[in-house]
Design a protein around this motif. Structure first.
Motif, PDB file in Angstrom:
ATOM      1  N   HIS A 225      79.370  31.781  43.893  1.00 17.10           N
ATOM      2  CA  HIS A 225      78.271  31.762  44.865  1.00 17.10           C
ATOM      3  C   HIS A 225      77.175  32.740  44.459  1.00 17.10           C
ATOM      4  O   HIS A 225      75.980  32.432  44.563  1.00 17.10           O
ATOM      5  N   ARG A 226      77.583  33.923  43.994  1.00 16.62           N
ATOM      6  CA  ARG A 226      76.597  34.956  43.650  1.00 16.62           C
ATOM      7  C   ARG A 226      75.789  34.591  42.412  1.00 16.62           C
ATOM      8  O   ARG A 226      74.564  34.744  42.394  1.00 16.62           O
ATOM      9  N   ILE A 227      76.444  34.101  41.356  1.00 15.33           N
ATOM     10  CA  ILE A 227      75.711  33.784  40.138  1.00 15.33           C
ATOM     11  C   ILE A 227      74.740  32.624  40.377  1.00 15.33           C
ATOM     12  O   ILE A 227      73.658  32.566  39.791  1.00 15.33           O
ATOM     13  N   LEU A 228      75.114  31.725  41.282  1.00 16.59           N
ATOM     14  CA  LEU A 228      74.208  30.637  41.643  1.00 16.59           C
ATOM     15  C   LEU A 228      73.023  31.165  42.441  1.00 16.59           C
ATOM     16  O   LEU A 228      71.869  30.762  42.218  1.00 16.59           O
ATOM     17  N   ALA A 229      73.284  32.113  43.350  1.00 15.57           N
ATOM     18  CA  ALA A 229      72.214  32.661  44.187  1.00 15.57           C
ATOM     19  C   ALA A 229      71.186  33.444  43.380  1.00 15.57           C
ATOM     20  O   ALA A 229      69.989  33.391  43.672  1.00 15.57           O
ATOM     21  N   ILE A 230      71.631  34.191  42.363  1.00 14.13           N
ATOM     22  CA  ILE A 230      70.694  35.036  41.608  1.00 14.13           C
ATOM     23  C   ILE A 230      70.087  34.315  40.409  1.00 14.13           C
ATOM     24  O   ILE A 230      69.227  34.863  39.712  1.00 14.13           O
ATOM     25  N   ASN A 231      70.529  33.072  40.176  1.00 16.11           N
ATOM     26  CA  ASN A 231      69.962  32.256  39.096  1.00 16.11           C
ATOM     27  C   ASN A 231      69.519  30.900  39.640  1.00 16.11           C
ATOM     28  O   ASN A 231      70.040  29.854  39.241  1.00 16.11           O
ATOM     29  N   PRO A 232      68.549  30.880  40.555  1.00 18.81           N
ATOM     30  CA  PRO A 232      68.101  29.610  41.134  1.00 18.81           C
ATOM     31  C   PRO A 232      67.391  28.750  40.090  1.00 18.81           C
ATOM     32  O   PRO A 232      66.832  29.259  39.117  1.00 18.81           O
ATOM     33  N   GLY A 233      67.452  27.453  40.310  1.00 20.62           N
ATOM     34  CA  GLY A 233      66.757  26.538  39.415  1.00 20.62           C
ATOM     35  C   GLY A 233      67.372  26.422  38.046  1.00 20.62           C
ATOM     36  O   GLY A 233      66.702  26.005  37.098  1.00 20.62           O
ATOM     37  N   ARG A 234      68.655  26.770  37.913  1.00 20.58           N
ATOM     38  CA  ARG A 234      69.311  26.689  36.605  1.00 20.58           C
ATOM     39  C   ARG A 234      70.242  25.489  36.500  1.00 20.58           C
ATOM     40  O   ARG A 234      71.115  25.434  35.636  1.00 20.58           O
TER      41      ARG A 234
ATOM     42  N   ILE B  78      66.205  21.634  22.032  1.00 21.25           N
ATOM     43  CA  ILE B  78      64.973  22.031  22.717  1.00 21.25           C
ATOM     44  C   ILE B  78      65.266  22.523  24.130  1.00 21.25           C
ATOM     45  O   ILE B  78      64.640  23.471  24.632  1.00 21.25           O
ATOM     46  N   PHE B  79      66.245  21.923  24.800  1.00 23.14           N
ATOM     47  CA  PHE B  79      66.598  22.344  26.154  1.00 23.14           C
ATOM     48  C   PHE B  79      67.394  23.641  26.131  1.00 23.14           C
ATOM     49  O   PHE B  79      67.258  24.475  27.029  1.00 23.14           O
ATOM     50  N   TYR B  80      68.242  23.813  25.100  1.00 25.43           N
ATOM     51  CA  TYR B  80      68.957  25.082  24.975  1.00 25.43           C
ATOM     52  C   TYR B  80      67.962  26.236  24.897  1.00 25.43           C
ATOM     53  O   TYR B  80      68.118  27.265  25.554  1.00 25.43           O
ATOM     54  N   LYS B  81      66.930  26.062  24.079  1.00 28.64           N
ATOM     55  CA  LYS B  81      65.924  27.117  23.916  1.00 28.64           C
ATOM     56  C   LYS B  81      65.159  27.359  25.215  1.00 28.64           C
ATOM     57  O   LYS B  81      64.804  28.490  25.540  1.00 28.64           O
ATOM     58  N   GLU B  82      64.931  26.290  25.967  1.00 29.11           N
ATOM     59  CA  GLU B  82      64.226  26.408  27.245  1.00 29.11           C
ATOM     60  C   GLU B  82      65.018  27.285  28.219  1.00 29.11           C
ATOM     61  O   GLU B  82      64.459  28.177  28.866  1.00 29.11           O
ATOM     62  N   TYR B  83      66.322  27.050  28.303  1.00 30.98           N
ATOM     63  CA  TYR B  83      67.147  27.837  29.220  1.00 30.98           C
ATOM     64  C   TYR B  83      67.335  29.264  28.717  1.00 30.98           C
ATOM     65  O   TYR B  83      67.408  30.204  29.508  1.00 30.98           O
ATOM     66  N   GLN B  84      67.410  29.426  27.393  1.00 24.83           N
ATOM     67  CA  GLN B  84      67.519  30.776  26.842  1.00 24.83           C
ATOM     68  C   GLN B  84      66.271  31.589  27.165  1.00 24.83           C
ATOM     69  O   GLN B  84      66.346  32.793  27.426  1.00 24.83           O
ATOM     70  N   GLN B  85      65.111  30.935  27.182  1.00 22.38           N
ATOM     71  CA  GLN B  85      63.884  31.640  27.514  1.00 22.38           C
ATOM     72  C   GLN B  85      63.915  32.139  28.948  1.00 22.38           C
ATOM     73  O   GLN B  85      63.379  33.211  29.261  1.00 22.38           O
ATOM     74  N   LEU B  86      64.559  31.384  29.842  1.00 25.99           N
ATOM     75  CA  LEU B  86      64.692  31.835  31.230  1.00 25.99           C
ATOM     76  C   LEU B  86      65.485  33.135  31.308  1.00 25.99           C
ATOM     77  O   LEU B  86      65.198  33.979  32.157  1.00 25.99           O
ATOM     78  N   ASN B  87      66.468  33.297  30.435  1.00 26.38           N
ATOM     79  CA  ASN B  87      67.224  34.551  30.409  1.00 26.38           C
ATOM     80  C   ASN B  87      66.315  35.722  30.058  1.00 26.38           C
ATOM     81  O   ASN B  87      66.455  36.815  30.602  1.00 26.38           O
ATOM     82  N   ASN B  88      65.384  35.489  29.143  1.00 26.64           N
ATOM     83  CA  ASN B  88      64.478  36.556  28.725  1.00 26.64           C
ATOM     84  C   ASN B  88      63.527  36.973  29.844  1.00 26.64           C
ATOM     85  O   ASN B  88      62.987  38.082  29.832  1.00 26.64           O
ATOM     86  N   LEU B  89      63.313  36.079  30.805  1.00 24.61           N
ATOM     87  CA  LEU B  89      62.402  36.368  31.913  1.00 24.61           C
ATOM     88  C   LEU B  89      63.106  37.039  33.094  1.00 24.61           C
ATOM     89  O   LEU B  89      62.445  37.459  34.044  1.00 24.61           O
ATOM     90  N   GLN B  90      64.441  37.115  33.031  1.00 23.55           N
ATOM     91  CA  GLN B  90      65.181  37.762  34.120  1.00 23.55           C
ATOM     92  C   GLN B  90      64.873  39.258  34.174  1.00 23.55           C
ATOM     93  O   GLN B  90      64.608  39.885  33.146  1.00 23.55           O
ATOM     94  N   SER B  91      64.941  39.823  35.365  1.00 23.19           N
ATOM     95  CA  SER B  91      64.867  41.279  35.476  1.00 23.19           C
ATOM     96  C   SER B  91      66.132  41.863  34.868  1.00 23.19           C
ATOM     97  O   SER B  91      67.163  41.188  34.766  1.00 23.19           O
TER      98      SER B  91
END
Length: 291
Positions: free
Chosen positions: A112-121, A136-149
């Motif tokens: 529940h927590r990992i889903l709550a703090i990673n919305p839209g994943r 191409i999609f793997y790289k897209e999701y990896q970029q989201l990790n770089n944008l996390q606080s």
């Protein structure tokens, strides 16, 4: 002992599946972790069939061949993630099989927590691997990790550690004793990973370690349970599996990209390790629609 393996989040979501969730010969370069909270389904391969049922966790390590089936209804939380390690050693090298554990209250809270703090994943495209298993999609999701606080990044990593830790104890985990690897072997492993497309020889690795070939080979085998040559070939083929699954490259190009200058030799080693020729492996990917 220092933690050597880390996990990079791809997807996390809660989904309700039906009979359209029916895919054969799935071979993914990332891990799948399911928490089933309703319905039923199966994960199977040539050796066994595991029945998915509510109240259980299921872990599918990367490069584990399986079939995914739901005959009626199945609801699940799922997490998909890559494993990363500086030495290229997977925690589940000796446990490439589907593992099952009864869920705990802590596990449920972690999902529940990992889903709550990673919305839209969520995958958001389809529940069919043929739609979303693309580099191409793997790289897209990896970029989201770089944008996390940094706080969310560390909390996500901590949750993945807790969930993975559940599978690192007997009886689910086959080899729970992880020995300390000598620094010369660690250096060799890192060098292999960084130069997988180049010519690599045991004498070259031994020279880097300032050791004679026989002694270097002996401590390498004692540490990893395999010779340097076997390790190099396995890492080349693992990289080839990824390229075959996620790209449209010609086999000759993949052979060169993974350090083989002879396509025939590449094909022979590929079949020896995977049980399939590169062409057969690609055909499976086409049947799944990966490419």
């Amino acid at each position: 002992m220092l933690i050597r393996n880390y996990f990079s989040l791809l997807n996390v979501d809660y989904v309700k599946l039906d009979a359209s969730w029916n895919f054969n010969n799935v071979i993914s370069p990332y891990y799948r972790l399911y928490y089933i909270d309703g319905g039923e389904g199966t994960i199977s391969n040539a050796e066994t069939t595991i029945h998915l049922k509510a109240g259980y966790l299921y872990l599918i390590p990367s490069f584990t061949l399986c079939n995914l089936t739901c005959n009626n209804f199945l609801s699940q939380y799922f997490i998909q993630f890559f494993e990363e390690s500086p030495d290229g050693l997977s925690l589940f090298t000796h446990s490439r099989t589907v593992m099952e554990l009864e869920v705990t209250a802590t596990d449920i809270a972690n999902f529940h927590r990992i889903l709550a703090i990673n919305p839209g994943r969520g995958i958001n495209r389809s529940d069919n691997p043929k739609v979303y298993e693309k580099d191409i999609f793997y790289k897209e999701y990896q970029q989201l990790n770089n944008l996390q606080s940094i706080s969310i990044r560390y909390e996500t990593q901590g949750i993945l550690f807790q969930l993975i830790a559940r599978f690192l104890a007997p009886p689910a985990f086959k080899y729970n004793q992880i020995d300390v690897t000598p620094s010369v072997v660690m250096d060799a492993i890192s060098y292999i990973q960084l130069n997988i497309n180049q010519s690599l020889t045991v004498s070259q690795l031994a020279n880097r370690a300032n050791l004679n070939v026989d002694y270097f080979s002996r401590i390498f085998h004692q540490s990893l349970g395999k010779s340097p040559i076997k390790y190099i070939l396995e890492k080349r083929i693992e990289r080839a599996q990824y390229l075959i699954t996620t790209t449209n490259k010609q086999m000759s190009d993949i052979a060169l990209d993974t350090g083989f200058d002879n396509l025939q030799y590449f094909s022979r080693i590929f079949k020896r390790i995977t049980g399939l020729t590169p062409g057969e492996y690609r055909n499976q990917s086409w049947k799944m629609g990966f490419l």
